[in-house]
Structures are given as structure tokens and as C-alpha cells.
Scaffold this active site. Structure first.
Site, short mmCIF file in Angstrom:
data_model
loop_
_atom_site.label_atom_id
_atom_site.label_comp_id
_atom_site.label_asym_id
_atom_site.label_seq_id
_atom_site.Cartn_x
_atom_site.Cartn_y
_atom_site.Cartn_z
CB THR A 60 -0.96 0.02 1.20
OG1 THR A 60 -1.90 1.08 1.04
CG2 THR A 60 -0.21 0.21 2.52
CE1 TYR A 61 3.25 1.39 4.46
CE2 TYR A 61 5.51 0.66 4.21
CZ TYR A 61 4.38 0.81 4.98
OH TYR A 61 4.40 0.39 6.30
CB SER A 62 3.33 6.27 -0.70
OG SER A 62 3.84 6.58 -2.01
#
Length: 321
Positions: A60-62
Site C-alpha cells: 500500500t506504500y504510498s
């Protein structure tokens, strides 16, 4: 002055896995957020040159950055591994469950998300694969899915972030009973101004099962660097609002005062002391800290070779209680 530094940091084993890691994990959450690819490469190069081998990221980054979709950090790390040809010397940790288009821990999500992470990282296996946040998926389902990844050689070891004591114990018991891959580490929110997020029942389960702890928010969004002070000037940072809240109660200023004392005695920066305190806690293998620029890295790396005295630890314990 009391100097308890050594030139050779001790590498730590993650639970009963074969993973041996530098006692400071480099957080990849800033890669593709506040650090572009060139800046990220420079930080990764400096970390590796200092002996660092443990890089933490997530699918999920970023995704929170306008224009990003998630996976940007993994892509940057993958490009770095490929350009440096150092895949075998880096322990890569990533996570599943919080990508905006692949939330949760259902078996199908875990399988497809792992494939996505492998593709972005440009690797044939993930060294440490975390469930990023617990949900209502039965432990039988996600533990079995993680075990399948291990059996397929796509993941070397599995771990859990943001999980409660009861669910952790349940997952470990199921894996043990069925002969499946067990969690070897946990990644909790844990630092000098947030001890209750780990200490207590969760820490007890971790210790009882011989797991390693890899704390995130190790510097409390920068608060424990000392740049946020009562009555001080405002700080321009993507994390300033979160860090500043620690000044609202009595604990934050007390912790800063204790950090000031120990940092003066050791002739190091506050961040170094805060990370060294974490590293000295039971079960902690490697706190996670991120650096947007190479200039921010030395005080983080210094923690890997700093041993606090019992009196210094007691001072910090009392201030943060």
C-alpha cells in the site's frame, strides 16, 4: 560521558527462521512519498554500505499520495535491487492487506497481492511477508494461504503487523496444530511514548512463542528526534501534526527530558537513544526507522552499535511509564 558503542552491531535472528537481520530496519514508507527514486536510492545505498540488510515496505506504500495507487515503494526498492545486483544480501519485508484495491486477508487476496508484490519488487521470493492488519478472516484461511506461499517458495517466512494477543495466539496454535508455517515476528506500534500498544498481553504472547519484534513508529513520527518541543517553533514535515500531539500530555515532555540527559551522556542524538532503548527491550530484533535523505541516516544507524547503561534504561523507563 559513558560510551557504550561497539564497532560491530550484532545481527538478530527473526524467531526460528533463517533470517538474520541488521538491528535497524530501514522503513520504505517514504519511498515514492517524500523521497523520489534518486533520493531513495541514495538512502538505500548508504544503509547497505553501513551493513544494513533489512528493508521494510508494504504493497500500500504510498497509496495516500495524490496520483499514487500503491506499490510505489516496492517498485523503487525493486529497481534498486536490480540496479545494484544485491538481492541475495538484502532481507526484503513487505505486507498484504491494506492496499486500497486489495484489502483484507482472504486467501484469494493474499495470493494475488503476493504476486503483485513479487512483480513490483522484481524478485522470485519475499523474505518476510506480513499480514498488515488483522480483520475478521478466520485464522484457518489466512494461515493456510500464507503456508501455501511458503511451500511454493514465494515467501521465506511470515509475520504479523497490527494484531491483538488473542488472535496472534489463535493463529500460532492453528499453525502448530496443522503443521503449517507459523509467524516468526510481529510488527507493532511501539516506542517510548506509546508503550501500551505492545507491552502487556501481546508482548507476553510474543515472548512465550519466541517471536521477534520489529516495532514501527519507532521514533513516534519524528517526535523522539527532539525537533518538536514545548513552545518551540513549528516544524515543516508531512508528519508534523502527528508528532506534535505528544506534547499535549505530561509524558512527551518527560521523555524528551530523559532523552536529552542520556544523549548528552552518550554524546549522540536523541533519535539514537530512542532507537537503542527499543532495541534493548525484550524480544525486539530491529526497530524500523525511515530516512528521507542520507543526512537523516547517521543517527539512526548509530543506534545499532549503542548499548545504554542500566541506569540510562531505568531513567527512560521511568519517564515513559
Amino acid at each position: 560521558m559513558t560510551d557504550s558503542r561497539s564497532d560491530a552491531p550484532r545481527y538478530a535472528q527473526l524467531g526460528d527462521s533463517e533470517l538474520s537481520v541488521f538491528p535497524l530496519s530501514l522503513g520504505g514508507n517514504v519511498f515514492g512519498w517524500t523521497a523520489d527514486e534518486a533520493e531513495s536510492f541514495a538512502v538505500l545505498d548508504a544503509y547497505a554500505a553501513a551493513g544494513g540488510n533489512f528493508v521494510d515496505t508494504a504493497d500500500t506504500y504510498s497509496s495516500w499520495v495524490p496520483g499514487n495507487t500503491g506499490g510505489e515503494s516496492e517498485t523503487i526498492i525493486g529497481n534498486w535491487l536490480r540496479s545494484r545486483g544485491n538481492r541475495d544480501s538484502v532481507v526484503v519485508a513487505t505486507k498484504v492487506g491494506l492496499h486500497p484495491e486489495a484489502r483484507g486477508l482472504r486467501a484469494a487476496t493474499i495470493k494475488s497481492s503476493a504476486e503483485g508484490s513479487l512483480r513490483r519488487l522484481g524478485v522470485d521470493h519475499i523474505d518476510l511477508y506480513y499480514t498488515h492488519q488483522d480483520d475478521d478472516t478466520p485464522v484457518e484461511e489466512f494461515v493456510t494461504a500464507l503456508d501455501e506461499l511458503v511451500r511454493e517458495g514465494k515467501v521465506r517466512a511470515v509475520a504479523a503487523s497490527n494484531i491483538g494477543a488473542e488472535r496472534l495466539a489463535e493463529a500460532l496454535a492453528f499453525a502448530e496444530r496443522e503443521g503449517l508455517a507459523k509467524y516468526v515476528a510481529v510488527q507493532p506500534h511501539y516506542n517510548l511514548v506509546s508503550r501500551g500498544t505492545f507491552e502487556g498481553p501481546l508482548a507476553e504472547v510474543v515472548a512465550a512463542h519466541g517471536l521477534a519484534t520489529v516495532p514501527y513508529y519507532a521514533l513516534a513520527s519524528g517526535f523522539l528526534t527532539g525537533k518538536y518541543r514545548p513552545g518551540g517553533t513549528s516544524v515543516t514535515s508531512a508528519r508534523a501534526e502527528g508528532a506534535g500531539r505528544y506534547l499535549d500530555g505530561p509524558r512527551g515532555p518527560k521523555v524528551l527530558e530523559a532523552l536529552d540527559t542520556v544523549a548528552t551522556e552518550q554524546e549522540v542524538e536523541l533519535a539514537t537513544v530512542a532507537l537503542a532503548w527499543l532495541a534493548a527491550r525484550p524480544t525486539v530484533a530491529a526497530p524500523i526507522a525511515s530516512a528521507r535523505t542520507v543526512d537523516q541516516l547517521p543517527p539512526l544507524l548509530a543506534a545499532a552499535a549503542l548499548e545504554l547503561t542500566p541506569a540510562q534504561i531505568a531513567l527512560l523507563d521511568d519517564a515513559s511509564a
